[in-house]
Design a protein around this motif. Structure first.
Motif, PDB file in Angstrom:
ATOM      1  N   SER A 315       0.673  -1.203  -0.095  1.00  9.60           N
ATOM      2  CA  SER A 315      -0.102   0.011  -0.019  1.00  9.60           C
ATOM      3  C   SER A 315       0.806   1.244   0.009  1.00  9.60           C
ATOM      4  N   LYS A 316       2.061   1.292   0.538  1.00  3.80           N
ATOM      5  CA  LYS A 316       2.778   2.470   0.772  1.00  3.80           C
ATOM      6  C   LYS A 316       3.534   2.629  -0.557  1.00  3.80           C
ATOM      7  N   LYS A 317       3.644   1.593  -1.285  1.00  5.29           N
ATOM      8  CA  LYS A 317       4.480   1.844  -2.663  1.00  5.29           C
ATOM      9  C   LYS A 317       3.388   2.698  -3.284  1.00  5.29           C
ATOM     10  N   ARG A 318       2.067   2.444  -3.238  1.00  6.11           N
ATOM     11  CA  ARG A 318       1.034   3.063  -4.046  1.00  6.11           C
ATOM     12  C   ARG A 318       1.112   4.597  -3.507  1.00  6.11           C
ATOM     13  N   LEU A 319       1.236   4.945  -2.254  1.00  5.96           N
ATOM     14  CA  LEU A 319       1.400   6.191  -1.836  1.00  5.96           C
ATOM     15  C   LEU A 319       2.608   6.892  -2.166  1.00  5.96           C
ATOM     16  N   TYR A 407       8.630  13.188   3.524  1.00  8.36           N
ATOM     17  CA  TYR A 407       7.906  12.106   3.464  1.00  8.36           C
ATOM     18  C   TYR A 407       8.954  10.634   3.186  1.00  8.36           C
ATOM     19  N   PHE A 408       9.909  11.072   2.312  1.00  8.72           N
ATOM     20  CA  PHE A 408      10.747   9.886   1.901  1.00  8.72           C
ATOM     21  C   PHE A 408      12.124   9.603   2.867  1.00  8.72           C
ATOM     22  N   GLN A 409      11.831  10.508   3.904  1.00  4.72           N
ATOM     23  CA  GLN A 409      12.959  10.274   5.155  1.00  4.72           C
ATOM     24  C   GLN A 409      11.887   9.465   6.092  1.00  4.72           C
ATOM     25  N   LEU A 410      10.730   9.190   6.096  1.00  9.71           N
ATOM     26  CA  LEU A 410      10.230   8.304   7.152  1.00  9.71           C
ATOM     27  C   LEU A 410      10.851   7.158   7.513  1.00  9.71           C
ATOM     28  N   THR A 456      18.402  22.528  -4.844  1.00 10.93           N
ATOM     29  CA  THR A 456      17.383  23.075  -5.163  1.00 10.93           C
ATOM     30  C   THR A 456      17.420  24.856  -4.640  1.00 10.93           C
ATOM     31  N   ALA A 457      16.855  25.785  -5.084  1.00  9.24           N
ATOM     32  CA  ALA A 457      17.183  27.158  -4.948  1.00  9.24           C
ATOM     33  C   ALA A 457      16.988  27.353  -3.284  1.00  9.24           C
ATOM     34  N   ASP A 458      16.165  26.556  -2.654  1.00 15.01           N
ATOM     35  CA  ASP A 458      16.164  26.654  -1.058  1.00 15.01           C
ATOM     36  C   ASP A 458      17.251  25.874  -0.317  1.00 15.01           C
ATOM     37  N   GLY A 459      18.164  25.242  -1.018  1.00 15.65           N
ATOM     38  CA  GLY A 459      18.903  24.389  -0.517  1.00 15.65           C
ATOM     39  C   GLY A 459      19.017  22.855  -0.883  1.00 15.65           C
ATOM     40  N   THR A 460      20.021  22.035  -0.355  1.00 14.53           N
ATOM     41  CA  THR A 460      19.958  20.748  -0.592  1.00 14.53           C
ATOM     42  C   THR A 460      18.916  19.903   0.141  1.00 14.53           C
ATOM     43  N   VAL A 461      18.019  19.058  -0.593  1.00 18.77           N
ATOM     44  CA  VAL A 461      17.178  18.312   0.166  1.00 18.77           C
ATOM     45  C   VAL A 461      17.519  16.767  -0.423  1.00 18.77           C
ATOM     46  N   TRP A 462      17.183  16.086   0.536  1.00 16.72           N
ATOM     47  CA  TRP A 462      17.486  14.393   0.344  1.00 16.72           C
ATOM     48  C   TRP A 462      16.274  13.525   0.674  1.00 16.72           C
ATOM     49  N   GLU A 463      16.453  12.276   0.134  1.00 18.45           N
ATOM     50  CA  GLU A 463      15.637  11.151   0.357  1.00 18.45           C
ATOM     51  C   GLU A 463      16.269   9.799   0.658  1.00 18.45           C
ATOM     52  N   LYS A 464      15.703   9.084   1.194  1.00 24.85           N
ATOM     53  CA  LYS A 464      16.059   7.513   1.302  1.00 24.85           C
ATOM     54  C   LYS A 464      15.747   6.890  -0.078  1.00 24.85           C
ATOM     55  N   ILE A 465      16.550   6.233  -0.666  1.00 26.49           N
ATOM     56  CA  ILE A 465      16.191   5.455  -1.840  1.00 26.49           C
ATOM     57  C   ILE A 465      15.711   4.154  -1.465  1.00 26.49           C
ATOM     58  N   ASP A 466      14.659   4.108  -2.157  1.00 26.72           N
ATOM     59  CA  ASP A 466      14.036   2.575  -1.736  1.00 26.72           C
ATOM     60  C   ASP A 466      14.996   1.294  -2.151  1.00 26.72           C
TER      61      ASP A 466
END
Length: 468
Positions: A315-319, A407-410, A456-466
């Motif tokens: 279900s999370k993959k759909r979200l 969200y991708f840091q959850l 980005t213009a607002d700085g560096t953002v990051w996420e955990k890769i699946d």
């Protein structure tokens, strides 16, 4: 809107008592312990109903009660040495905090049984005066033989010889189906004044009196539009609510009755007697509230729900797909929701909260939006519209409101986040000092940690890769 009415056992057109208005009452928890997944599912189901009715243009009055006087609460008092207020206030706050994490809004009115004592006393006295209730040594009981429509809500075929498992037996009762309206005081228990004997209310009468006090129409054959709750409440709770209201007011309690299905874990009905009650607090320690909400909402509210971690991750993959789209338009302004998307979504939800239809509409919106962005990545009006569509999903389904990068840091611990943010800061400092080789080295180190960066213009953002 079409809803499935539990009494007629069919899908019917929702026709409110007063045009454009919807009065909805949902049975809330008995606040003596932590909420479990069954509470969560019911709350989310009727939160979705409320949001859908609002989306369709109805003025909704939504009521959910708290049962704060009950045998189980009294037992908790005796075991803990705490007062009724200490116990009930603690669990009400915890319940509401956990519902907020699931995106469930507070009800418009949240009455407590202990705040409805005067109305309950008057109600019981009226039934006594009408000879519909009678006195026994331990309290006041409702005479079910006085209502020829009794069991018309649940359509139960009662085997009176085996009724003990569903209705508390009492040898003095006139009929095994009769139930307590008022229980006389026992030593050490909370007690309230009443002309027919001090004591406390029975369970079923509380909801009838809260409805009458707060939202009942007085000049209609029905007091409210919709009464909801879990399927386990259909009998005896809702049946008994309906019969006492019918006899006391000459009105039907609700025009429509809606019930959500059971929650099971590994195929067994959730029950403390089975030892598999899954407390919501434990689930929220592992899973984000929005992920849980999306999982619980993804099965039609009337169907039984079997909780499994494997299904939750699917279900999370759909979200995830929704948040990947949001990431592509992140930072853009918001314009107007696409009319066809809004209409198709409401058409699905308006069909007895047909979540399968609604999710297929969302999937199509995500797919078509990604395709359009692939072909025209700089189209600002397109991005504005996509943002509006996602905001509308939050308003209607309670999903999609998070920052997509967060969200991708959850699931990442605070210690890990500190390490990652420290490395990003070092990389930023290296870039400012024009130490590009060092900056690339830090980026590679983060990549090996499955962390993807975006400048980005607002700085560096990051996420955990699946990793899958």
């Amino acid at each position: 809107m079409y809803i499935y009415d539990s009494v007629s056992k069919k899908k019917v057109l929702f026709e409110p008592i007063v045009k454009g208005k919807a009065k909805v009452y949902v049975c809330g928890p008995t606040v003596y312990d932590d909420a479990h997944l069954g509470h969560a599912r019911s709350s989310i189901a009727f939160d979705l109903l409320r949001r859908t009715l609002v989306g369709l243009g109805y003025e909704v009055t939504f009521v959910k009660n708290f049962t704060d006087i009950d045998d189980k609460i009294i037992k908790k008092m005796q075991e803990s040495g705490k007062s009724l207020e200490e116990i009930t206030n603690f669990y009400i706050k915890r319940y509401k905090d956990e519902m907020h994490k699931l995106g469930v809004s507070d009800a418009d009115i949240e009455p407590k049984a202990t705040q409805t004592i005067d109305e309950i006393v008057d109600f019981v006295q009226d039934l006594l005066d009408k000879s519909i209730a009678y006195r026994l040594d331990d309290g006041i009981y409702f005479d079910t033989t006085k209502d020829e429509k009794y069991l018309s809500i649940s359509h139960m075929q009662i085997d009176t010889e085996n009724l003990q498992s569903r209705v508390c037996p009492m040898s003095q009762k006139k009929n095994p189906k009769d139930f307590a309206l008022w229980k006389y005081s026992k030593a050490g228990e909370p007690t309230y004044k009443a002309p027919f004997g001090d004591g406390r209310p029975g369970w079923h009468i509380e909801c009838s009196c809260m409805i009458k006090k707060h939202i009942a129409y007085s000049n209609s054959p029905f007091q409210i539009d919709i009464h909801g709750g879990g399927m386990d409440l259909l009998f005896p709770h809702h049946e008994n609510e309906a019969t006492q209201t019918r006899c006391q007011s000459n009105q039907e309690l609700a025009k429509y009755w809606m019930h959500n299905g059971f929650v099971t874990i590994n195929g067994e009905k959730m029950s403390k007697s089975l030892g598999n009650s899954f407390f919501l607090k434990d689930a929220l320690n592992i899973y984000d509230g929005e992920v849980l909400r999306f999982y619980l909402i993804s099965t039609h509210y009337r169907a039984n729900f079997n909780f499994s971690e494997e299904d939750l991750l699917i279900s999370k993959k759909r979200l995830d797909k929704l948040y990947r789209l949001k990431k592509r338009v992140y930072g853009s302004k918001v314009s107007t929701v696409q009319k066809s998307f809004k209409q198709d979504l409401l058409d699905g939800l308006g069909d007895d909260l047909n979540i399968s239809k609604a999710l297929s509409v969302i999937d199509e919106m995500i797919s078509s939006s990604n395709e359009k962005l692939d072909n025209d990545s700089k189209n600002k009006s397109l991005k504005f519209e996509i943002n509006a569509n996602i905001e509308y999903l939050h308003k209607t389904l309670g999903i999609g409101h998070k920052n997509p990068y967060e969200y991708f840091q959850l699931g990442i611990s605070e210690d890990e986040k500190q390490t990652i943010n420290s490395l990003i800061k070092q990389r930023d400092e290296a870039k400012k000092a024009k130490l590009y080789a060092k900056a690339d080295e830090i980026r590679e180190k983060l990549s090996n940690m499955k962390i993807q960066l975006m400048d980005t213009a607002d700085g560096t953002v990051w996420e955990k890769i699946d990793e899958q």
